[in-house]
Design a protein around this motif. Structure first.
Motif, PDB file in Angstrom:
ATOM      1  N   SER A 146       2.222   1.155   3.710  1.00  0.00           N
ATOM      2  CA  SER A 146       1.892   0.144   4.714  1.00  0.00           C
ATOM      3  C   SER A 146       1.775  -1.208   4.024  1.00  0.00           C
ATOM      4  O   SER A 146       1.662  -1.299   2.798  1.00  0.00           O
ATOM      5  N   PHE A 204       0.240   5.735  -0.261  1.00  0.00           N
ATOM      6  CA  PHE A 204      -0.793   6.763  -0.126  1.00  0.00           C
ATOM      7  C   PHE A 204      -0.201   8.144  -0.381  1.00  0.00           C
ATOM      8  O   PHE A 204       0.958   8.404  -0.041  1.00  0.00           O
ATOM      9  N   LEU A 247      -5.076  15.727   7.666  1.00  0.00           N
ATOM     10  CA  LEU A 247      -4.584  15.066   6.465  1.00  0.00           C
ATOM     11  C   LEU A 247      -5.777  14.563   5.662  1.00  0.00           C
ATOM     12  O   LEU A 247      -6.682  13.928   6.211  1.00  0.00           O
ATOM     13  N   GLN A 274      -0.909  -2.498  11.948  1.00  0.00           N
ATOM     14  CA  GLN A 274       0.296  -1.729  11.694  1.00  0.00           C
ATOM     15  C   GLN A 274      -0.062  -0.318  11.261  1.00  0.00           C
ATOM     16  O   GLN A 274      -1.011  -0.118  10.521  1.00  0.00           O
ATOM     17  N   PRO A 275       0.717   0.656  11.718  1.00  0.00           N
ATOM     18  CA  PRO A 275       0.452   2.025  11.274  1.00  0.00           C
ATOM     19  C   PRO A 275       0.934   2.242   9.848  1.00  0.00           C
ATOM     20  O   PRO A 275       1.692   1.430   9.313  1.00  0.00           O
ATOM     21  N   GLN A 276       0.511   3.329   9.259  1.00  0.00           N
ATOM     22  CA  GLN A 276       1.123   3.772   8.017  1.00  0.00           C
ATOM     23  C   GLN A 276       2.425   4.502   8.373  1.00  0.00           C
ATOM     24  O   GLN A 276       2.523   5.160   9.403  1.00  0.00           O
ATOM     25  N   HIS A 277       3.411   4.384   7.484  1.00  0.00           N
ATOM     26  CA  HIS A 277       4.708   5.021   7.695  1.00  0.00           C
ATOM     27  C   HIS A 277       4.847   6.177   6.717  1.00  0.00           C
ATOM     28  O   HIS A 277       4.614   5.999   5.516  1.00  0.00           O
ATOM     29  N   PHE A 278       5.262   7.334   7.223  1.00  0.00           N
ATOM     30  CA  PHE A 278       5.238   8.551   6.440  1.00  0.00           C
ATOM     31  C   PHE A 278       6.624   9.027   6.036  1.00  0.00           C
ATOM     32  O   PHE A 278       7.607   8.831   6.765  1.00  0.00           O
ATOM     33  N   GLY A 279       6.673   9.683   4.868  1.00  0.00           N
ATOM     34  CA  GLY A 279       7.860  10.416   4.460  1.00  0.00           C
ATOM     35  C   GLY A 279       7.900  11.778   5.131  1.00  0.00           C
ATOM     36  O   GLY A 279       6.994  12.143   5.890  1.00  0.00           O
ATOM     37  N   ASP A 280       8.956  12.542   4.833  1.00  0.00           N
ATOM     38  CA  ASP A 280       9.157  13.839   5.480  1.00  0.00           C
ATOM     39  C   ASP A 280       8.280  14.950   4.922  1.00  0.00           C
ATOM     40  O   ASP A 280       8.218  16.038   5.489  1.00  0.00           O
ATOM     41  N   TYR A 340      -1.277  12.090   0.667  1.00  0.00           N
ATOM     42  CA  TYR A 340      -2.137  12.995   1.411  1.00  0.00           C
ATOM     43  C   TYR A 340      -1.695  14.426   1.161  1.00  0.00           C
ATOM     44  O   TYR A 340      -0.526  14.681   0.867  1.00  0.00           O
ATOM     45  N   LEU A 387       2.179  14.677   1.785  1.00  0.00           N
ATOM     46  CA  LEU A 387       2.796  13.574   2.522  1.00  0.00           C
ATOM     47  C   LEU A 387       2.517  12.251   1.838  1.00  0.00           C
ATOM     48  O   LEU A 387       1.387  11.966   1.456  1.00  0.00           O
ATOM     49  N   ASN A 394       0.820  -1.207   0.000  1.00  0.00           N
ATOM     50  CA  ASN A 394       0.000   0.000   0.000  1.00  0.00           C
ATOM     51  C   ASN A 394       0.855   1.258   0.000  1.00  0.00           C
ATOM     52  O   ASN A 394       1.819   1.360   0.762  1.00  0.00           O
ATOM     53  N   GLN A 429      -1.796  18.030   3.500  1.00  0.00           N
ATOM     54  CA  GLN A 429      -2.025  18.499   4.862  1.00  0.00           C
ATOM     55  C   GLN A 429      -2.171  20.009   4.842  1.00  0.00           C
ATOM     56  O   GLN A 429      -1.274  20.721   4.386  1.00  0.00           O
TER      57      GLN A 429
END
Lengths: 114, 113
Positions: free
Chosen positions: A94, A33, A43, A101-107, A35, A90, A31, A37
């Protein structure tokens, strides 16, 4: 650790330009994504993808498209940038059907359209 | 449409004080996530709450989930300056949605020395 890398931290473009935002993850996640913000709005999901070449619209897809040619890379495209697309973007990833499990984000990429 | 509401939106508190951030959501879900975001930085996962009554604690932060009330709380104990950040809750949209999340609007916390 999962690493989600967005190609640019800051980007300035002009109205009407075609804009590409790139995102790469290194954990073989299915997955991915995109977003945006905005202050006071939290988000909001633009598009997501659960497999190569697959894409699904999120809540605010208008004015955007996406591309996923490889599993690790998910691109967001602003076909003809407008000033109301100035925002923080953003990317997240995942595991498929990862309900614990959470989603993991870029900077993030802070995009300004002039 | 699933709605996720956080309150307060802004919180200024003194060091050493306790406070609670609330996250209400409008649909049935038993999976809720808390994130922290520092200025100019990305979102960092804090807690994953997977069932009714779940409670997780890390340092001065404790999160809980009441799925019947559709409410999660993030409790801050004896706040310190390092906890200043924006906190988001996120609700899993449900089965067969590809792990989509709905995010709250965020609570901007400032801890004053």
């Amino acid at each position: 650790d999962v690493k989600v890398t967005q190609s640019s931290r800051y980007l300035v473009k002009r109205t009407g330009e075609k804009v590409f935002l790139e995102c790469v993850q290194d954990m073989d996640h299915e997955n991915m994504f995109w977003y945006r913000q905005d202050p006071g709005l939290g988000l909001r999901l633009i598009y997501f993808s659960y497999d190569v070449k697959m894409k699904e619209k999120g809540d605010i897809p208008e004015g955007y498209s996406v591309s996923r040619e490889k599993k690790e890379r998910f691109s967001l495209i602003l076909e003809s940038a407008s000033t109301n697309q100035t925002s923080m973007y953003l990317c997240a990833s995942s595991l498929f059907e990862s309900f614990n499990q959470p989603q993991h984000f870029g900077d993030g990429t802070r995009l300004s359209i002039l | 449409e699933l709605k996720v509401e956080q309150n307060p939106l802004f919180l200024s508190m003194q060091e050493g004080k306790n406070y609670t951030i609330y996250c209400n959501y409008s649909t049935t879900s038993d999976r809720l996530y808390w994130y922290r975001q520092d200025p100019g930085k990305s979102l960092e996962s804090l807690f994953v709450l997977l069932s009714n009554g779940a409670v997780k604690q890390e340092g001065r932060l404790m999160a809980s989930l009441d799925t019947k009330a559709r409410l999660s709380t993030l409790h801050i104990t004896a706040a310190v300056h390092d906890l200043s950040a924006t906190y988001f809750c996120a609700v899993d949209k449900g089965w067969n949605t590809g792990n989509q999340f709905y995010f709250g609007t965020g609570t901007s916390l400032t801890v004053i020395p």
